[in-house]
Design an enzyme around this catalytic site. Sequence first.
Site, short mmCIF file in Angstrom:
data_model
loop_
_atom_site.label_atom_id
_atom_site.label_comp_id
_atom_site.label_asym_id
_atom_site.label_seq_id
_atom_site.Cartn_x
_atom_site.Cartn_y
_atom_site.Cartn_z
N ARG A 121 0.89 -1.00 -0.10
CA ARG A 121 -0.06 -0.09 -0.06
C ARG A 121 0.81 1.25 -0.04
O ARG A 121 1.91 1.43 0.82
CB ARG A 121 -0.93 -0.19 1.32
CG ARG A 121 -1.62 1.12 1.50
CD ARG A 121 -2.58 1.19 2.52
NE ARG A 121 -3.30 2.48 2.81
CZ ARG A 121 -3.24 3.33 3.68
NH1 ARG A 121 -2.31 2.90 4.81
NH2 ARG A 121 -3.93 4.48 3.71
N HIS A 166 -2.49 11.35 1.01
CA HIS A 166 -2.17 11.01 2.57
C HIS A 166 -1.50 12.36 3.00
O HIS A 166 -0.42 12.51 3.22
CB HIS A 166 -1.08 9.94 2.35
CG HIS A 166 -0.72 9.32 3.65
ND1 HIS A 166 -0.56 7.84 3.61
CD2 HIS A 166 -0.43 9.77 4.90
CE1 HIS A 166 -0.09 7.60 4.89
NE2 HIS A 166 -0.26 8.72 5.63
N GLU A 194 -6.87 8.79 6.16
CA GLU A 194 -7.00 9.78 7.21
C GLU A 194 -7.42 10.97 7.27
O GLU A 194 -7.11 11.94 7.94
CB GLU A 194 -5.67 9.15 8.28
CG GLU A 194 -5.57 7.94 8.80
CD GLU A 194 -4.63 7.87 9.86
OE1 GLU A 194 -4.03 8.73 10.25
OE2 GLU A 194 -4.50 6.82 10.47
N ASN A 216 -7.64 2.20 9.78
CA ASN A 216 -6.33 2.19 10.17
C ASN A 216 -6.48 2.18 11.92
O ASN A 216 -7.08 3.12 12.32
CB ASN A 216 -5.72 3.71 9.96
CG ASN A 216 -5.35 3.68 8.48
OD1 ASN A 216 -5.13 2.72 7.70
ND2 ASN A 216 -4.82 4.91 8.10
N TYR A 261 -4.86 1.50 15.54
CA TYR A 261 -3.69 1.10 16.37
C TYR A 261 -4.07 1.00 18.03
O TYR A 261 -3.38 0.30 18.68
CB TYR A 261 -2.90 2.35 16.43
CG TYR A 261 -2.24 2.40 14.99
CD1 TYR A 261 -0.76 2.13 14.89
CD2 TYR A 261 -2.83 3.31 13.94
CE1 TYR A 261 -0.25 2.19 13.74
CE2 TYR A 261 -2.10 3.40 12.82
CZ TYR A 261 -0.80 2.82 12.52
OH TYR A 261 -0.32 3.04 11.29
N GLU A 288 -3.86 -0.10 8.01
CA GLU A 288 -2.44 -0.03 9.08
C GLU A 288 -3.02 -0.41 10.47
O GLU A 288 -3.98 -0.53 11.05
CB GLU A 288 -2.49 1.57 9.22
CG GLU A 288 -1.84 2.41 7.95
CD GLU A 288 -1.58 3.87 8.04
OE1 GLU A 288 -1.32 4.23 9.56
OE2 GLU A 288 -1.86 4.52 7.30
C1 NOJ Z 1 -1.39 7.02 10.52
C2 NOJ Z 1 -0.89 7.48 9.28
O1 NOJ Z 1 -1.74 7.15 8.14
C3 NOJ Z 1 0.58 7.43 8.97
O2 NOJ Z 1 0.89 8.23 8.17
C4 NOJ Z 1 1.31 7.39 10.42
O3 NOJ Z 1 2.66 7.18 10.10
C5 NOJ Z 1 0.73 6.24 11.31
N1 NOJ Z 1 -0.54 6.40 11.25
C6 NOJ Z 1 1.32 6.28 12.53
O4 NOJ Z 1 1.31 7.38 13.22
#
Ligand code: NOJ
Length: 486
Positions: A73, A118, A164, A302, A304, A375
Amino acid sequence: MKWLFLIYSFVYCLCKIEGAYLEGNKSLSNWDVFSRIPGKIKDGSNADVADDHYHLYLEDIELMDSLGVNSYRFSISWSRVLPRGRFGEINPVGIQFYNKLIDALLLKGITPFVTLNHYDIPQELEDRYGAWLNKQIQEDFGYFAEVCFKAFGDRVKYWTTFNEPNVMVNGGYRTGIYPPNHCSYDNCTAGDSAIEPYIAAHNVILSHATAADIYRRKYQVNQGGSIGIVLCSYWYEPYDDVPADQWAAQRALAFDLAWFLDPIIYGEYPPEMREILGLRLPTFSPEEKKKLESKLDFIGVNHYSTLYAKDCMFSPCNLGTSNGDLLAVLTGLRGGLPIGSPTAMPTFYVVPQGMEKMVMYFKERYNNTPMFITENGYAQGSSDKIPMKDLLNDTGRVDYLRSYLDSLSRAMRKGADVRGYFVWSLIDNFEWLYGYTLRFGLYYVDYSTLKRTPKLSAQWYQQFLHSPKTLKKQMPSESKLQHLPS
Ligand code: NOJ
């Protein structure tokens, strides 16, 4: 359980890894300009060279191949392909670079999964007309998207319009910590945090719709690809198990995700937002609603981490600058205790069960629209004081990935239509406001030599991909990505 068709892959934003910031006729992007303002980036760095992927992409593709991933990606830099947006010519050198990259990936059997935006745009669009605050950008983004569909769509079958946008818009226009540095607080000289984020988001949503509409009408049938959008998706738990905080957690999800997805999928902003914002939220005209019917084929997630949401609607609290309209405080701490193990990124705690809950939320709210986890990854802190051998021995990342993948598999067992999973990221890279002080890569990058060295997580991931429990399949065929019912 055997994995269903997961796509094992890595993600980059090319402005974060590409470097060559003025080579091959590329123009300055808004991030090139912003990162030069003293004090904006933690270590005073920029992405001028970054990982020099622009020159080292073949070496990076070798790394992907040796790991056994089947998709990559990446983002296309708008300022490389159209250095002056619609005010200038298409840059043949930029087109050639992405052609070479795409061809080299395909030669290795690695499917390109391409993001059009992005966070970064040609600075000229900001200077001329205020970029996302001006509806002119919808047409300009559509033009950029079409240039890409035309040039690369014979080989690219997975497109996402935005990465995002919820982060981009909040950072750019609510807190002002991202370009164009607009907000109502002391750190900004212009802006209105109560209004501008919603205008910018409106233009992003309609830019997505413009690009998706062009793709549907002119390219999708012949090229046979699919198109989606990627959102930054925290999961939120109520701070206390009381109705007010449960409602705050629901609101937080709506202000993050449904803000963009409800209009694209259902044609309206979410009721949770309308109730609070009233007339501050723009409305869609009949023509705009028509455009929105283009919708999307899949949602990019995405994910985390997880945070607590504490209500401030029924019991006043200090809202700070970031969550004013939401009327809730978002925090990783409760009574001084973190919600999960902390990582080097301040708001990223390790809370694996959040992955399952997040995916199930998308499943329920959006009628099990196909999803990609676009992500998921783990931040290590980096400084001169931390020895390289410690960074290479990234057991925290291995535990993180293992537990999040387990959690994802639980959601899939419950029927969530997840089509792929991308680790963030293959190599350490420029982490926006944090510069090079955070490392997300499976490969360590020495920024003075640009040498890539595998970390423990690279070995782990390679074994994971080759394990008999991991059922590898081809990328799902595009025809399986159905358009959503209205
Ligand atoms: C989201 C973003 O898409 C990416 O650019 C960033 O580096 C990562 N998360 C980690 O924060």
